[in-house]
Each structure stands twice: as C-alpha cells, then as structure tokens.
Design a protein around this motif. Structure first.
Motif, PDB file in Angstrom:
ATOM      1  N   MET A   1      44.596 -19.500  -5.808  1.00  0.00           N
ATOM      2  CA  MET A   1      44.556 -19.331  -7.085  1.00  0.00           C
ATOM      3  C   MET A   1      44.013 -20.371  -7.803  1.00  0.00           C
ATOM      4  N   PRO A   2      43.276 -20.135  -8.772  1.00  0.00           N
ATOM      5  CA  PRO A   2      42.574 -21.222  -9.541  1.00  0.00           C
ATOM      6  C   PRO A   2      43.524 -22.172 -10.405  1.00  0.00           C
ATOM      7  N   GLU A   3      43.480 -23.214 -10.427  1.00  0.00           N
ATOM      8  CA  GLU A   3      44.190 -24.384 -11.218  1.00  0.00           C
ATOM      9  C   GLU A   3      43.763 -23.858 -12.893  1.00  0.00           C
ATOM     10  N   LEU A   4      44.846 -23.619 -13.446  1.00  0.00           N
ATOM     11  CA  LEU A   4      44.490 -23.085 -14.674  1.00  0.00           C
ATOM     12  C   LEU A   4      45.235 -24.206 -15.435  1.00  0.00           C
ATOM     13  N   LYS A   5      44.480 -24.661 -16.647  1.00  0.00           N
ATOM     14  CA  LYS A   5      44.998 -25.745 -17.448  1.00  0.00           C
ATOM     15  C   LYS A   5      44.937 -25.017 -19.012  1.00  0.00           C
ATOM     16  N   PRO A   6      45.738 -25.243 -19.786  1.00  0.00           N
ATOM     17  CA  PRO A   6      45.550 -24.682 -21.363  1.00  0.00           C
ATOM     18  C   PRO A   6      44.147 -25.250 -21.721  1.00  0.00           C
TER      19      PRO A   6
ATOM     20  N   ALA B   1      54.465 -17.030 -16.959  1.00  0.00           N
ATOM     21  CA  ALA B   1      54.625 -17.285 -15.507  1.00  0.00           C
ATOM     22  C   ALA B   1      53.424 -17.096 -14.838  1.00  0.00           C
ATOM     23  N   ALA B   2      52.448 -16.402 -15.380  1.00  0.00           N
ATOM     24  CA  ALA B   2      51.004 -16.405 -14.618  1.00  0.00           C
ATOM     25  C   ALA B   2      50.464 -17.475 -14.928  1.00  0.00           C
ATOM     26  N   TYR B   3      50.542 -18.532 -15.931  1.00  0.00           N
ATOM     27  CA  TYR B   3      49.974 -19.562 -16.201  1.00  0.00           C
ATOM     28  C   TYR B   3      50.526 -20.722 -15.140  1.00  0.00           C
ATOM     29  N   ALA B   4      51.836 -20.555 -14.921  1.00  0.00           N
ATOM     30  CA  ALA B   4      52.475 -21.566 -13.843  1.00  0.00           C
ATOM     31  C   ALA B   4      52.225 -21.217 -12.634  1.00  0.00           C
ATOM     32  N   ASP B   5      51.950 -19.822 -11.967  1.00  0.00           N
ATOM     33  CA  ASP B   5      51.560 -19.612 -10.594  1.00  0.00           C
ATOM     34  C   ASP B   5      50.183 -19.378 -10.349  1.00  0.00           C
TER      35      ASP B   5
END
Length: 182
Positions: free
Chosen positions: A1-6, A60-64
C-alpha cells in the motif's frame, strides 16, 4: 500500500481535502439524495449513522494505506459538495480504483471534472500510479462523459454486476493509463 499523508489539493474553484469527522453532515447530505445514489452501489442513506460509519471507514483506510477520500469543497463558501476517492490499491501493479459523487444541485457545472483532474494528477505524481480504473452504470451518461473528458477509455462491459434498488445493474469499465494522461 502507498504511504498516505494528509494533503490538500486546490483548483481555481475547489479545495480537495482529506475527509474527517467535520464532514459527517455534508457526507450524509450527498449520499442521502436518491438522485445521487441512483447509480451508486447502494441505496440512499436514511440515517446519519451511515455517514459516521463511512467517515470511520475512510479514516481507517488512511491509517492502513488502502484508500484516500478527498472532500470536494467550494473554495468560495467552504461548502462540502461531494468527494473523490482513490482506493483498492494494487501496489505491485501500481493501480487503483477511483470513485466520486457530487451533490446533485452542483451537477453540470464542471466540478466533477475539475476535482477528478487534480485527484488523478495526485495519483500519478504523488502515489506513482500507472493505472486508474473506474466502473459506472452505463445509464449514468453524465458520469461517463466526465470520465471520458479527463481521458479515461471504455474497456469492458459486465452485465448484471450489481443488485441495487431491487434490480440488477450493468457496469461499464474504464481505464486511464499514465501514458494517456501525460
């Protein structure tokens, strides 16, 4: 999964920002509208708790790292008018799905096209995607026009893929490759 940042993305008229608890009422307003939900994969929401659960799933999707949902906000008024999401990431293949919904009173003003363009650019540039996929009900002609306007190509047809509103609904599959976009 890509690393997602705000991140916040902006256009001339819109701000796309990560959705959170402050968006529960606006999110409910969009998905409780039967006109919006008509071609969605579930029926219109009838309880604000559904929006709360939707936002919790988004967080939760942001977190994972499994998805990001941007609220589409009018820059002039701050009103949340819809959302666009990148989700179902397949990291090995550098692809994901895109979904979007816009409050019906804002249809026909170019907001969906504007929001999709900036979200797609984010997907290709920041997330290093090579392919973005969408599927729509073929009766949703407006959504098909939006996808084609931003460069998606029709790639397939799946009869009776969804069961919504007491009937089976077909799907048209669309794809957008980075090389089509560039």
């Amino acid at each position: 999964m890509p690393e997602l940042k705000p991140v916040t993305l902006t256009t001339e008229r819109l701000e796309l920002r990560w959705m959170d608890e402050r968006d529960i009422e606006g999110h409910y307003a969009v998905f409780s509208d039967p006109v919006v939900a008509r071609y969605w994969s579930s029926e219109p929401w009838t309880d604000i708790e559904q929006a709360r659960q939707g936002i919790a799933a988004t967080m939760a999707a942001y977190a994972d790292g499994s998805g990001v949902r941007f609220g589409i906000v009018l820059r002039e008024s701050g009103e949340l008018i819809g959302n666009v999401s990148l989700h179902h990431f397949f990291e090995q293949n550098r692809r994901c799905d895109i979904g979007y919904a816009l409050a019906s009173k804002h249809w026909g003003q170019g907001y969906a096209t504007e929001a999709l363009r900036v979200a797609i650019r984010y997907g290709f540039d920041a997330l290093n995607l090579n392919r973005i996929e969408a599927d729509i009900d073929p009766r949703n002609v407006g959504s098909g026009r939006v996808l084609e306007k931003v460069g998606f190509r029709k790639e397939g047809y799946m009869p009776e893929r969804w069961f919504v509103f007491g009937e089976f609904a077909d799907t048209v599959n669309y794809g957008l490759l980075r090389r089509y976009w560039d």
